[in-house]
Design a protein around this motif. Structure first.
Motif, short mmCIF file in Angstrom:
data_model
loop_
_atom_site.label_atom_id
_atom_site.label_comp_id
_atom_site.label_asym_id
_atom_site.label_seq_id
_atom_site.Cartn_x
_atom_site.Cartn_y
_atom_site.Cartn_z
N ASN A 189 0.84 -1.20 0.00
CA ASN A 189 0.00 0.00 0.00
C ASN A 189 0.87 1.25 0.00
OD1 ASN A 189 -2.10 -1.90 2.08
ND2 ASN A 189 -2.74 -1.13 0.08
N VAL A 190 0.32 2.32 -0.54
CA VAL A 190 1.08 3.56 -0.71
C VAL A 190 0.31 4.74 -0.14
CG1 VAL A 190 2.13 5.11 -2.40
CG2 VAL A 190 2.16 2.64 -2.80
N VAL A 191 1.04 5.63 0.51
CA VAL A 191 0.44 6.87 1.02
C VAL A 191 0.49 7.92 -0.07
CG1 VAL A 191 0.63 8.73 2.71
CG2 VAL A 191 1.13 6.37 3.39
N ASP A 192 -0.64 8.55 -0.33
CA ASP A 192 -0.70 9.69 -1.25
C ASP A 192 -0.68 10.96 -0.40
OD1 ASP A 192 -1.28 11.73 -2.98
OD2 ASP A 192 -3.03 10.77 -3.89
N PRO A 193 0.41 11.73 -0.45
CA PRO A 193 0.53 12.93 0.39
C PRO A 193 -0.62 13.92 0.21
CG PRO A 193 2.62 12.42 -0.69
CD PRO A 193 1.59 11.55 -1.33
N LYS A 194 -1.28 13.86 -0.94
CA LYS A 194 -2.38 14.79 -1.22
C LYS A 194 -3.73 14.25 -0.76
CE LYS A 194 -0.01 16.61 -5.32
NZ LYS A 194 -0.11 16.81 -6.80
N ASP A 195 -3.73 13.01 -0.28
CA ASP A 195 -4.99 12.38 0.12
C ASP A 195 -4.89 11.85 1.55
OD1 ASP A 195 -7.35 11.02 0.40
OD2 ASP A 195 -7.07 9.68 -1.30
N SER A 221 -6.92 10.40 3.34
CA SER A 221 -7.60 9.12 3.56
C SER A 221 -6.68 7.92 3.32
CB SER A 221 -8.84 9.00 2.67
OG SER A 221 -8.49 8.87 1.31
N THR A 222 -5.48 8.15 2.79
CA THR A 222 -4.53 7.06 2.54
C THR A 222 -3.51 6.91 3.68
OG1 THR A 222 -2.96 8.45 1.31
CG2 THR A 222 -4.75 7.41 0.04
N GLN A 223 -3.59 7.80 4.68
CA GLN A 223 -2.68 7.69 5.81
C GLN A 223 -3.02 6.45 6.64
OE1 GLN A 223 0.00 9.50 6.68
NE2 GLN A 223 -0.20 10.88 4.90
#
Length: 272
Positions: free
Chosen positions: A201-207, A209-211
């Motif tokens: 899984n990957v964190v999207d710094p702009k989203d 909800s992915t943290q």
């Protein structure tokens, strides 16, 4: 008691029942278990009742008789499916692998439980890249891989009654890990951030909800030398340091109480 006081007493809400969590335990990963437990308790705003699922105890009590197979990478590869039984087939309970680190309040996950479903989990589409994991254990590939690593069980659901000690000790890995006792629409889904797979899984710094809310070191965490520099290793090591400091503090306080108790007994004895 006056009617006003009686009404006030009746209005007092009962203490909430602790949410039950069963963590898979393996002697090789004792530190992982302690860190997982510590992180759950640290962030939780609700009372928790946490139990390790220890295979040795289940065998001693006759609840688990399965011989260990070559593809079982941990002692809880199959004992995890005893969660509804251990919870008395009542209410909701959660099973989670010990290699998780919680960063958020578990209440936010518990609030998602829905009685329409027999279980709820993250429905990963995951194919591991490595042939081995952890300390050299065989990495197996199968449908719905990692779905069973964190499961919210609606323990009272009629379909979950099949998960008896006899079934868990005898059924195939495919039947259990693919939740074959359930129809697809009886399996609810929760956001992937509650089972955030390191390396997948990957964190999207702009989203936001992915943290990740719960980090899963599925191939191995920093308690294994091979993975001491894996992603998010710093967070796990920080949690371990906190746990060890608290453990040391409690040990010191207990030692102090014992010492003071002995001194008091000595004073009392000399006064006789």
């Amino acid at each position: 008691m006056s009617s006003t006081k009686a009404a006030a007493a009746a209005a007092v809400a009962p203490e909430p029942q602790p949410f039950r969590i069963f963590i898979g335990y393996d002697p090789r990963e004792d530190a992982a278990y302690e860190v997982c437990r510590h992180s759950l308790l640290k962030h939780s705003s609700i009372p928790l009742e946490i139990h390790p699922i220890r295979q040795s105890e289940l065998r001693a009590s006759g609840l688990y008789t399965r011989e260990r197979g070559p593809t079982e990478s941990t002692e809880f590869s199959f004992t995890r499916f005893l969660t509804p039984h251990l919870a008395g087939f009542t209410g909701w309970a959660m099973f989670v692998d010990c290699d998780f680190l919680y960063l958020s309040d578990i209440q936010n996950l518990v609030s998602l439980t829905d009685d329409r479903f027999a279980i709820m989990c993250v429905k990963h589409d995951y194919t591991p890249k490595e042939s081995t994991k952890m300390d050299g254990a065989v990495q197996t590939v199968y449908p719905r891989k990692n779905w069973s690593s964190m499961v919210l069980y609606n323990c009272a659901h009629p379909k979950n009654k099949v998960l008896s000690p006899e079934t868990v000790s005898s059924q195939t890995g495919a039947f259990l890990h693919r939740f074959s006792w359930l129809e697809d629409d009886e399996i609810g889904e929760v956001p992937f951030v509650w089972n955030f797979l390191v390396g997948h899984n990957v964190v999207d710094p702009k989203d936001p909800s992915t943290q990740p809310c719960a980090i899963h070191y599925t191939t191995g965490g920093p308690w294994f030398e091979r993975y001491k520099d894996c992603d998010f290793a710093d967070l796990w090591l920080k949690e371990l340091e906190e746990y060890e400091k608290e453990k040391q503090k409690k040990g010191d306080e207990k030692e102090k109480m014992v010492k003071e108790g002995k001194e008091e007994n000595g004073i009392a004895a000399s006064a006789v």
